[in-house]
Write a protein that holds these residues in place. Structure first.
Motif, mmCIF file in Angstrom:
data_model
loop_
_atom_site.group_PDB
_atom_site.id
_atom_site.type_symbol
_atom_site.label_atom_id
_atom_site.label_comp_id
_atom_site.label_asym_id
_atom_site.label_seq_id
_atom_site.Cartn_x
_atom_site.Cartn_y
_atom_site.Cartn_z
ATOM 1 N N GLY A 87 0.772 -1.238 0.000
ATOM 2 C CA GLY A 87 0.000 0.000 0.000
ATOM 3 C C GLY A 87 0.799 1.281 0.000
ATOM 4 O O GLY A 87 0.230 2.377 0.023
ATOM 5 N N SER A 88 2.143 1.198 -0.049
ATOM 6 C CA SER A 88 2.944 2.422 -0.060
ATOM 7 C C SER A 88 3.170 2.954 -1.478
ATOM 8 O O SER A 88 3.710 4.050 -1.654
ATOM 9 N N ALA A 89 2.774 2.186 -2.485
ATOM 10 C CA ALA A 89 2.879 2.635 -3.884
ATOM 11 C C ALA A 89 1.523 2.465 -4.568
ATOM 12 O O ALA A 89 0.785 1.517 -4.289
ATOM 13 N N ASP A 90 1.203 3.409 -5.459
ATOM 14 C CA ASP A 90 -0.035 3.315 -6.246
ATOM 15 C C ASP A 90 0.194 2.502 -7.516
ATOM 16 O O ASP A 90 -0.685 1.779 -7.978
ATOM 17 N N VAL A 91 1.383 2.680 -8.078
ATOM 18 C CA VAL A 91 1.716 2.097 -9.379
ATOM 19 C C VAL A 91 3.166 1.618 -9.328
ATOM 20 O O VAL A 91 3.982 2.180 -8.595
ATOM 21 N N VAL A 92 3.463 0.583 -10.118
ATOM 22 C CA VAL A 92 4.831 0.062 -10.200
ATOM 23 C C VAL A 92 5.313 0.104 -11.646
ATOM 24 O O VAL A 92 4.559 -0.189 -12.571
ATOM 25 N N ALA A 93 6.563 0.489 -11.827
ATOM 26 C CA ALA A 93 7.239 0.271 -13.100
ATOM 27 C C ALA A 93 7.998 -1.036 -12.876
ATOM 28 O O ALA A 93 8.947 -1.083 -12.099
ATOM 29 N N GLY A 94 7.536 -2.097 -13.509
ATOM 30 C CA GLY A 94 8.123 -3.407 -13.253
ATOM 31 C C GLY A 94 7.872 -4.383 -14.381
ATOM 32 O O GLY A 94 7.310 -4.023 -15.422
ATOM 33 N N ALA A 95 8.269 -5.620 -14.164
ATOM 34 C CA ALA A 95 8.162 -6.648 -15.201
ATOM 35 C C ALA A 95 6.724 -7.144 -15.353
ATOM 36 O O ALA A 95 6.042 -7.412 -14.355
ATOM 37 N N TYR A 96 6.299 -7.294 -16.595
ATOM 38 C CA TYR A 96 4.926 -7.739 -16.872
ATOM 39 C C TYR A 96 4.599 -9.073 -16.212
ATOM 40 O O TYR A 96 3.480 -9.281 -15.725
ATOM 41 N N GLU A 97 5.579 -9.992 -16.144
ATOM 42 C CA GLU A 97 5.263 -11.326 -15.626
ATOM 43 C C GLU A 97 4.790 -11.318 -14.174
ATOM 44 O O GLU A 97 4.166 -12.272 -13.717
ATOM 45 N N HIS A 98 5.054 -10.226 -13.448
ATOM 46 C CA HIS A 98 4.548 -10.140 -12.074
ATOM 47 C C HIS A 98 3.019 -10.162 -12.037
ATOM 48 O O HIS A 98 2.430 -10.620 -11.063
ATOM 49 N N THR A 99 2.386 -9.662 -13.102
ATOM 50 C CA THR A 99 0.917 -9.672 -13.135
ATOM 51 C C THR A 99 0.396 -11.104 -13.185
ATOM 52 O O THR A 99 -0.643 -11.416 -12.605
ATOM 53 N N ILE A 100 1.128 -11.987 -13.875
ATOM 54 C CA ILE A 100 0.737 -13.396 -13.969
ATOM 55 C C ILE A 100 1.009 -14.105 -12.650
ATOM 56 O O ILE A 100 0.159 -14.836 -12.133
ATOM 57 N N ASN A 101 2.194 -13.877 -12.118
ATOM 58 C CA ASN A 101 2.566 -14.484 -10.835
ATOM 59 C C ASN A 101 1.573 -14.138 -9.738
ATOM 60 O O ASN A 101 1.174 -14.993 -8.945
ATOM 61 N N MET A 102 1.168 -12.879 -9.684
ATOM 62 C CA MET A 102 0.258 -12.441 -8.636
ATOM 63 C C MET A 102 -1.150 -13.013 -8.826
ATOM 64 O O MET A 102 -1.828 -13.318 -7.845
ATOM 65 N N GLN A 103 -1.562 -13.174 -10.079
ATOM 66 C CA GLN A 103 -2.883 -13.769 -10.310
ATOM 67 C C GLN A 103 -2.922 -15.212 -9.811
ATOM 68 O O GLN A 103 -3.940 -15.680 -9.321
ATOM 69 N N SER A 104 -1.781 -15.904 -9.909
ATOM 70 C CA SER A 104 -1.719 -17.286 -9.407
ATOM 71 C C SER A 104 -1.889 -17.322 -7.893
ATOM 72 O O SER A 104 -2.178 -18.366 -7.312
ATOM 73 N N LYS A 105 -1.714 -16.143 -7.242
ATOM 74 C CA LYS A 105 -1.908 -16.027 -5.786
ATOM 75 C C LYS A 105 -3.217 -15.306 -5.467
ATOM 76 O O LYS A 105 -3.417 -14.796 -4.375
ATOM 77 N N ASN A 106 -4.101 -15.260 -6.473
ATOM 78 C CA ASN A 106 -5.417 -14.620 -6.335
ATOM 79 C C ASN A 106 -5.353 -13.123 -6.039
ATOM 80 O O ASN A 106 -6.238 -12.575 -5.382
ATOM 81 N N GLN A 107 -4.299 -12.467 -6.520
ATOM 82 C CA GLN A 107 -4.218 -11.009 -6.435
ATOM 83 C C GLN A 107 -4.142 -10.464 -7.853
ATOM 84 O O GLN A 107 -3.269 -10.864 -8.627
#
Length: 348
Positions: A87-107
């Motif tokens: 919650g300390s950041a609104d947006v991240v400049a980061g790697a796209y694959e994190h979106t997939i990894n996080m979905q696998s954790k239901n986020q």
């Protein structure tokens, strides 16, 4: 004068009603931003991986869009992701694959604009630490430097090692960042090999400090490693943030695509004049050599290709047990709506 004003108003009202009937997202020329102050987290801002972010910041493109962006720089992408989740950041400049990894954790987090169309990550072995290196299997039990454990550099290392039958727990991963500390870690023997980004890897390579064994700094090299296009750096945030702040997300995408457009015609001297001196790591010539090596890896228009999303999922599922390809909804990991409008606005 009064009649023409009424006519314009009538036309505008009719256009908006028509858009509503068609279900087309309404984008107003001067849409009010839901949130103007943005806390943005990034892991290793001085790397070429995030050059579009720096360009958009340095040239005032975020300000032009009415945004006040405060950028916090962390040691690696995994840390910036933690800032978003915490919650300390609104947006991240980061790697796209994190979106997939996080979905696998239901986020559910979502990419809103693409900055890189190749990972720009090179994996190299220290000839000094592993003098008799013959193949990837020789790295079993070795210390591997990555920007930060869990970051995209770690992911590429996992992929390369897994193809030689080496599991993540067969090696030791050491977070070394993306700048001078990474150079020191390899040269001093703290690590035996390293998966990292430029300009660090080109500097080590040109001095003979690493032998490159896997390279995704070019589109060709990326295809050889991943078997297809592999999206890299992007701006991502919680799906809920996207739904609540569409105009703010559009402004962020506009600023990044404006930077991408500038980069298409920028020369080496333009880059040198624009980035902070600290990015050069004390060697201007090598910095420019690195830029030339990764230039084609920078995205052109902010759009994330569907085929690229499939490549990323395939790669992650090949070595990450928690990522089940059939359980991931790729359409929820990115949107091209903001990128498309920004592309039209800046003719990128």
């Amino acid at each position: 004068m009064k009649n023409s004003t009424l006519t314009r108003r009538t036309f505008t009202t009719a256009a908006l009603c028509g858009a509503a009937v068609l279900g087309v997202p309404i984008v107003r020329a001067q849409a009010k931003l839901e949130k103007t102050k943005i806390a943005l987290a990034v892991g290793g801002k001085g790397a070429f991986y995030y050059l579009p972010l720096t360009i958009s910041e340095q040239l005032g493109y975020f300000r032009n869009e009415g945004l006040d962006v405060e950028i916090s720089d962390f040691a690696g992408g995994a840390r910036s992701l933690q800032a978003l989740v915490g919650g300390s950041a609104d947006v991240v400049a980061g790697a796209y694959e994190h979106t997939i990894n996080m979905q696998s954790k239901n986020q559910f987090i979502q990419s809103i604009v693409l900055m890189g169309r190749a990972p720009q990550i090179a994996f190299g072995v220290s000839p000094k630490a592993v003098p008799n290196y013959k193949g990837v299997a020789d790295l079993r039990g070795k210390k591997i430097g990555v920007t930060a454990p869990g970051s995209s550099t770690n992911m590429v290392a996992n992929l390369v090692l897994s193809r030689a039958g080496i599991k993540a727990n067969d090696v030791s991963y050491v977070g070394v960042g993306t700048s001078a500390g990474a150079l020191t870690a390899l040269r001093s023997g703290q690590i035996d090999a390293m998966s990292n980004v430029d300009p660090v890897m080109t500097m080590l390579e040109q001095k003979g400090d690493v032998k490159i064994i896997s390279d995704t700094r070019t589109l060709k090299g990326t295809h050889e490693v991943f078997g297809g296009p592999m999206p890299a750096a992007c701006l991502y945030t919680h799906a809920e943030f996207v739904q609540k702040n569409p105009n703010t997300c559009q402004a962020l995408a506009n600023a990044i695509v404006h930077g991408l457009k500038w980069l298409q015609t920028a020369g080496p001297s333009d880059i040198i004049k624009t980035v902070p001196e600290s990015y050069l790591l004390g060697d201007r010539a090598l910095y420019l050599a690195s830029f030339n090596k990764v230039r084609e890896a920078i995205a052109l228009d902010g759009m994330l290709p569907e085929e690229g999303a499939k490549t990323a999922l395939r790669a992650l599922a090949s070595f990450e047990p928690s990522v089940k390809a059939d359980k991931i909804e790729l359409s929820k990991t990115y949107t091209n709506e903001f990128g498309r409008r920004a592309k039209e606005k800046f003719k990128a």
